[in-house]
Scaffold this active site. Structure first.
Site, PDB file in Angstrom:
ATOM      1  N   ARG A  58      -9.098   2.230   9.838  1.00  0.00           N
ATOM      2  CA  ARG A  58      -8.763   0.829  10.070  1.00  0.00           C
ATOM      3  C   ARG A  58      -9.873   0.068  10.762  1.00  0.00           C
ATOM      4  O   ARG A  58      -9.769  -1.148  10.945  1.00  0.00           O
ATOM      5  CB  ARG A  58      -7.506   0.716  10.932  1.00  0.00           C
ATOM      6  CG  ARG A  58      -6.270   1.140  10.177  1.00  0.00           C
ATOM      7  CD  ARG A  58      -5.032   0.818  10.949  1.00  0.00           C
ATOM      8  NE  ARG A  58      -3.876   1.355  10.247  1.00  0.00           N
ATOM      9  CZ  ARG A  58      -2.645   0.948  10.440  1.00  0.00           C
ATOM     10  NH1 ARG A  58      -2.393  -0.006  11.306  1.00  0.00           N
ATOM     11  NH2 ARG A  58      -1.653   1.500   9.776  1.00  0.00           N
ATOM     12  N   LYS A  82       0.816  -1.217   0.000  1.00  0.00           N
ATOM     13  CA  LYS A  82       0.000   0.000   0.000  1.00  0.00           C
ATOM     14  C   LYS A  82       0.850   1.267   0.000  1.00  0.00           C
ATOM     15  O   LYS A  82       0.558   2.206  -0.722  1.00  0.00           O
ATOM     16  CB  LYS A  82      -0.907   0.037   1.231  1.00  0.00           C
ATOM     17  CG  LYS A  82      -2.190  -0.723   1.054  1.00  0.00           C
ATOM     18  CD  LYS A  82      -3.134  -0.455   2.219  1.00  0.00           C
ATOM     19  CE  LYS A  82      -2.461  -0.773   3.524  1.00  0.00           C
ATOM     20  NZ  LYS A  82      -2.616   0.208   4.565  1.00  0.00           N
ATOM     21  N   ARG A 126      11.592  -2.728  10.810  1.00  0.00           N
ATOM     22  CA  ARG A 126      10.728  -2.273  11.897  1.00  0.00           C
ATOM     23  C   ARG A 126      10.304  -3.458  12.750  1.00  0.00           C
ATOM     24  O   ARG A 126      10.137  -4.571  12.257  1.00  0.00           O
ATOM     25  CB  ARG A 126       9.478  -1.581  11.321  1.00  0.00           C
ATOM     26  CG  ARG A 126       9.795  -0.337  10.508  1.00  0.00           C
ATOM     27  CD  ARG A 126       8.527   0.421  10.195  1.00  0.00           C
ATOM     28  NE  ARG A 126       7.470  -0.482   9.688  1.00  0.00           N
ATOM     29  CZ  ARG A 126       6.209  -0.128   9.553  1.00  0.00           C
ATOM     30  NH1 ARG A 126       5.833   1.085   9.865  1.00  0.00           N
ATOM     31  NH2 ARG A 126       5.323  -0.978   9.077  1.00  0.00           N
ATOM     32  N   ARG A 169      -0.520  -8.888  13.281  1.00  0.00           N
ATOM     33  CA  ARG A 169      -1.119  -7.762  12.548  1.00  0.00           C
ATOM     34  C   ARG A 169      -2.148  -8.258  11.537  1.00  0.00           C
ATOM     35  O   ARG A 169      -3.180  -7.610  11.309  1.00  0.00           O
ATOM     36  CB  ARG A 169      -0.033  -6.953  11.822  1.00  0.00           C
ATOM     37  CG  ARG A 169       0.845  -6.126  12.761  1.00  0.00           C
ATOM     38  CD  ARG A 169       2.059  -5.581  12.041  1.00  0.00           C
ATOM     39  NE  ARG A 169       1.727  -4.630  10.994  1.00  0.00           N
ATOM     40  CZ  ARG A 169       2.511  -4.344   9.955  1.00  0.00           C
ATOM     41  NH1 ARG A 169       3.676  -4.925   9.825  1.00  0.00           N
ATOM     42  NH2 ARG A 169       2.129  -3.460   9.057  1.00  0.00           N
ATOM     43  N   ARG A 196      11.219  -6.672   4.266  1.00  0.00           N
ATOM     44  CA  ARG A 196      10.982  -5.236   4.157  1.00  0.00           C
ATOM     45  C   ARG A 196      11.945  -4.438   5.039  1.00  0.00           C
ATOM     46  O   ARG A 196      12.213  -4.785   6.173  1.00  0.00           O
ATOM     47  CB  ARG A 196       9.545  -4.909   4.558  1.00  0.00           C
ATOM     48  CG  ARG A 196       9.192  -3.450   4.356  1.00  0.00           C
ATOM     49  CD  ARG A 196       7.737  -3.260   4.117  1.00  0.00           C
ATOM     50  NE  ARG A 196       7.047  -3.014   5.373  1.00  0.00           N
ATOM     51  CZ  ARG A 196       5.792  -2.568   5.441  1.00  0.00           C
ATOM     52  NH1 ARG A 196       5.102  -2.369   4.340  1.00  0.00           N
ATOM     53  NH2 ARG A 196       5.234  -2.362   6.603  1.00  0.00           N
TER      54      ARG A 196
END
Ligand SMILES: [Zn+2]
Length: 216
Positions: A86, A13, A158, A169, A125
């Site tokens: 969200r 995204k 992260r 998540r 990532r």
């Protein structure tokens, strides 16, 4: 164009948000960035958010929405929201606030990927701690390994991108955020694209999904 981008963690995204905002010449409103900026700059809303965080409490939706609206007021053109809403209550609150501003959403794009792909992608990532750009060892490597193309800062993994965190998540996404698909579908706003494949192909699909909005 006033848009919202939806999708599970790992759907790409953030990358698509930058590309689509550039393509349409609209303002990218990355909620996480705006939130951190308000807290860092100690704006009235930032201080309010910080008081909840310091007390170990969740920051109420209206504080976050307040930050978004302030940001939206700075820009008269279209916008693309990434990272908000969200939850269904957030979607309702946003809908009301945008209606009051006379700037309702034109469309909501959901980028879909299977959970296992999300997990595989996020493990690779790396994020820029300064400008929040994201890269991926395989899918979207930076020009120089470990260094942000945009601002030259050292990239980091992260906490959010560790596998056990990613699985958690995804659970939260399925529970709290996925219901937004139905919410926006009922309003005739939802579009969906397949998030598998090359970054530029997903951008092309996304632009294709909005084709009827931009036709004169
Ligand atoms: Zn950077």
């Amino acid at each position: 164009m006033r848009l919202v981008l939806l999708g599970p963690p790992g759907a790409g995204k953030g990358t698509q948000a930058h590309r689509l905002a550039d393509y349409y010449g609209i303002t990218l409103i990355a909620t996480g960035d705006i939130f951190r900026k308000n807290v860092r700059d100690e704006t009235p809303l930032g201080l309010k958010a910080k008081s909840y965080m310091d007390a170990g409490e969740l920051v109420p939706d209206d504080v976050v929405i307040g930050m978004l609206l302030e940001e939206l007021r700075k820009h008269n053109n279209g916008f693309l929201l990434d990272g908000f809403p969200r939850t269904i209550p957030q979607a309702h609150a946003l809908e009301e606030a945008l209606a009051e501003m006379g700037r309702p959403l034109h469309s909501v794009l959901k980028i879909s990927i299977p959970d296992e792909v999300a997990v595989a992608r996020l493990a690779g990532r790396r994020t820029c701690p300064r400008c929040e750009r994201t890269f991926n060892a395989e899918l979207k490597p930076p020009k120089e390994e470990g260094v942000c193309d945009n601002c030259g800062a050292d990239l980091v993994q992260r906490e959010d991108d560790r596998e056990e965190t990613v699985r958690h998540r995804l659970e939260i996404y399925h529970r709290d955020t996925e219901p937004l698909q139905k919410f926006y579908w009922e309003r005739g706003l939802l579009r969906e694209v397949d998030g598998l494949g090359e970054v530029r192909d997903i951008t092309r699909r996304s632009i294709g999904a909005f084709a009827d909005l931009t036709r004169d």
